[in-house]
Design a protein around this motif. Structure first.
Motif, PDB file in Angstrom:
ATOM      1  N   UNK A 165      43.125  52.211  23.079  1.00 31.04           N
ATOM      2  CA  UNK A 165      42.330  52.461  21.957  1.00 31.04           C
ATOM      3  C   UNK A 165      42.899  52.994  20.630  1.00 31.04           C
ATOM      4  N   UNK A 166      42.795  52.213  19.532  1.00 30.97           N
ATOM      5  CA  UNK A 166      43.400  52.895  18.383  1.00 30.97           C
ATOM      6  C   UNK A 166      44.847  52.285  18.168  1.00 30.97           C
ATOM      7  N   UNK A 167      45.464  51.866  19.128  1.00 33.30           N
ATOM      8  CA  UNK A 167      46.808  51.176  18.759  1.00 33.30           C
ATOM      9  C   UNK A 167      47.041  49.875  17.808  1.00 33.30           C
ATOM     10  N   UNK A 168      48.077  49.781  17.414  1.00 31.80           N
ATOM     11  CA  UNK A 168      48.086  48.487  16.491  1.00 31.80           C
ATOM     12  C   UNK A 168      48.973  47.787  17.535  1.00 31.80           C
ATOM     13  N   UNK A 169      48.323  46.359  17.332  1.00 31.77           N
ATOM     14  CA  UNK A 169      48.944  45.205  18.350  1.00 31.77           C
ATOM     15  C   UNK A 169      48.862  44.200  17.465  1.00 31.77           C
ATOM     16  N   UNK A 170      50.080  43.811  17.428  1.00 26.21           N
ATOM     17  CA  UNK A 170      50.627  42.400  16.674  1.00 26.21           C
ATOM     18  C   UNK A 170      50.671  41.248  17.620  1.00 26.21           C
ATOM     19  N   UNK A 171      50.015  40.183  17.388  1.00 25.85           N
ATOM     20  CA  UNK A 171      50.026  38.835  17.991  1.00 25.85           C
ATOM     21  C   UNK A 171      50.822  37.774  17.152  1.00 25.85           C
ATOM     22  N   UNK A 172      51.821  37.379  17.870  1.00 22.99           N
ATOM     23  CA  UNK A 172      52.711  36.339  16.997  1.00 22.99           C
ATOM     24  C   UNK A 172      52.553  35.005  17.669  1.00 22.99           C
ATOM     25  N   UNK A 173      51.727  34.179  16.831  1.00 28.21           N
ATOM     26  CA  UNK A 173      51.565  32.687  17.449  1.00 28.21           C
ATOM     27  C   UNK A 173      50.151  32.999  17.912  1.00 28.21           C
TER      28      UNK A 173
END
Length: 347
Positions: A165-173
């Protein structure tokens, strides 16, 4: 039965009548109620998978009803509604003994190692190891989406990616697996950034919980955009598409000691894909792969779906009959649709 068949890689597939499958001693035949159209099917059609023997029937993401059972199967009977991971494990190798059926050393994959689910019936191996019961009330299209994209995204985000929780998650595509990852990460309490070329895909990503979106069209520097939005980079980043560009952007958008998970397949003419290893070394990044999810690991995901905390049904944006599948398969690379397309062979 009627099935989608292609004779040569990259040539148009067609719907034709072919012999019904028979169950192996350890396997079953399933009457396919729904099967997902996945970019992995396109890779197979293009010849990117060496296991495929022509002529071939694609399809690996399915749900249906057990029609016939091999003599050695003990846990399943005709009439059971089931889905299955796209990796069908042998149940006997060292990897299976360790609980890692998703990397089974003697795995089979419908739609790759043998004929798949773009058909009225499909044969599945080692049923007692691989079949997953579909809960009462769950639509077949929803259950079908769990076999590859949603389950793969779940394990990539939760187990391999260790999202917090609270983390930054990047999703490419933000195709099927990417949108699944957005939904799962947001449900876990992460702050999600979705990256894609398609405005429609980005709109769906916002609907499923993305805090920010990044338009990757026009050669945009998406890694810099992710680092700026997150104040230094994502804690966890996934490449859900599978291309040298998206893989590099995912790695380059991480903060120090961040985690990259490669989900999308990365075929290339040379068999190698450039990865920014200098950055991985300098920032002590983790570079991980994720290859589906074993059947025994489904219950926590199924419970989240049952409770409504996760809504894979909302990812389905199109349902088509079997006759429309060859054209939809061809269009996956040039005109991909936002969300998940489900094929209903009996409609």
């Amino acid at each position: 039965m009627r099935a989608v068949v292609f004779e040569r890689y990259g040539d148009p597939a067609e719907v034709r009548s072919v012999p019904d499958p028979e169950p192996a001693e350890h396997g079953v035949v399933v009457r396919v109620e729904a099967t997902g159209l996945c970019r992995s099917d396109w890779h197979g059609w293009m010849g990117h998978d060496p296991d495929i023997v022509l002529p071939h029937v694609p399809g690996h993401e399915l749900a249906g009803v057990v029609e016939a059972v091999g003599a050695g199967v003990t846990g399943w009977r005709p009439g059971a509604r089931v889905t299955v991971p796209f990796v069908c494990a042998c149940g006997r190798c060292p990897s299976c003994a360790a609980g890692d059926q998703q990397v089974c050393e003697r795995q089979t994959q419908p739609g790759f190692t043998h004929w798949g689910s773009f058909a009225e019936y499909v044969a599945l191996d080692h049923a007692d190891v691989n079949l997953v019961a579909v809960p009462e009330g769950m639509a077949s299209g929803t259950a079908a989406s769990l076999g590859c994209r949603f389950a793969t995204a779940f394990r990539a985000v939760v187990a391999q990616g260790r999202v917090a929780p609270g983390e930054w998650v990047a999703v490419h595509g933000c195709g099927g697996v990417g949108l699944s990852a957005v939904m799962i990460a947001a449900a876990a309490g992460a702050r999600v950034i979705a990256v894609d070329l398609s405005s429609g895909a980005l709109e769906l990503a916002r609907r499923f919980g993305a805090a920010h979106t990044v338009d990757a069209s026009g050669g945009a520097d998406t890694a810099s955009a992710v680092r700026e939005l997150t104040g230094g980079g994502a804690h966890l980043s996934l490449d859900g598409l599978g291309s040298p560009v998206t893989c590099a952007a995912s790695v380059n958008g991480l903060r120090r000691r961040g985690r990259h998970v490669q989900v999308g397949l990365l075929p290339s003419e040379t068999g190698a894909t450039p990865v920014p290893m200098a950055r991985a070394i300098a920032l002590e990044l983790e570079l991980l792969g994720s290859h589906g999810m074993a059947a025994h690991a489904y219950p926590p995901m199924m419970e989240l779906v049952r409770s409504g905390a996760l809504r894979p049904d909302l990812l389905i944006t199109s349902t088509i009959p079997l006759d429309a599948a060859p054209g939809a398969l061809t269009a996956l690379d040039t005109a991909p649709t936002a969300g998940v397309t489900v094929i209903e062979p009996w409609s």
